[in-house]
Write an enzyme that holds these catalytic residues in place. Structure first.
Site: not given
Length: 269
Positions: A16, A18-20, A23, A38, A131
């Site tokens: 995956g 994401g913005g940070m 993974v 991650k 979140d």
């Protein structure tokens, strides 16, 4: 980055993004097991605030010992790369599992009860997730539920919220709003201080979607969605899906009610 080795972890498959960060499924070369790694996104590595939040994610998750919270093994830094190592859970997220018209109530409760248990343990440890959403809940191939992604987590009594990386950020007069618009509580949407009740509201929004297949507050834009969170009452879940029992409908409504900060918990009694 697939095929690269970081520390003693060989990255074998991207799971995956994401913005940070990214993974990966990785092989632990010392213990001969698969883990999830991650990696902080390269563009964020030079930002001290992003690195701080990345480390806070690991700290928040590692403070918890619960079967329904993803286990973090370690956090590290090597060759300019910040990374978090966690247990690898083969399965799908709740967002991927939800059918168009929602789950049967019995199946929804089978998944929702461990989420609630995990949140209770999280709050008991002094951590607010901030979140909770279907994309941050993993259901393993064997049916075990795990809460993921503590990237926006906040420890009780820590400083005011700051801008998050993986979710929508909306500026208000009070400051930065962090979270995912369709699931955040009214106090979170206004940029006010949050406490465990904020996660309870998010849980109610998730449970509503689980049994109806419809987001309680989603609108055509982030700003319209936040406006709905602040002022609109969603149609009762039982009106959207006649299969929802009255007792479950009341639980969802209690979780989603707007309350003053001095009031008691949203959790049904």
């Amino acid at each position: 980055m697939t095929g690269r080795t970081i520390s003693h972890y060989e990255l074998v498959e991207q799971l995956g993004e994401g913005g940070m960060g990214l993974v990966y499924k990785a092989r632990d070369l010392r213990l001969g097991r698969f883990v999830a790694v991650k990696v902080l996104a390269p563009g964020k590595a030079s930002d001290p605030e992003r690195r701080r939040r990345f480390a806070q994610e690991a700290k928040a998750a590692s403070a918890l010992d619960h079967p329904n919270v993803l286990t973090v093994h370690e956090i590290g830094h090597e060759d300019g790369v910040d990374f978090i190592v966690a247990e690898y859970v083969p399965g799908r997220t709740l967002a991927q599992l939800l059918p168009r018209h929602g789950l049967p109530p019995a199946e929804a409760l089978r998944l929702a009860i461990p989420i609630a248990d995990a949140l209770a343990a999280t709050h008991a440890a002094g951590v607010i997730h901030r979140d909770l959403k279907p994309a941050n809940v993993m259901v393993s191939d064997s049916g075990i539920v795990k809460i993921l992604d503590f990237g926006l987590a906040r420890f009780v009594d820590h400083g005011p919220p700051t801008e998050g990386g993986e979710t929508a950020v909306v500026l208000t007069k009070e400051g930065a709003v962090v979270g995912t618009c369709a699931y955040m509580s009214p106090e979170q949407a206004e940029g006010r201080e949050v406490d465990p009740r904020s996660d309870v509201f998010s849980f109610g929004a998730v449970l509503y979607e689980m049994v109806t297949g419809r987001k309680a507050f989603a609108r055509e834009s982030p700003s319209a969605t936040i406006a709905a969170v602040l002022r609109d009452e969603p149609a009762p879940a039982r009106e959207v899906s006649g299969a929802v029992p009255p007792e479950l409908d009341r639980v969802i409504s209690r979780c989603l009610r707007r309350i003053p900060r001095s009031a008691s918990s949203r959790w049904p009694t």
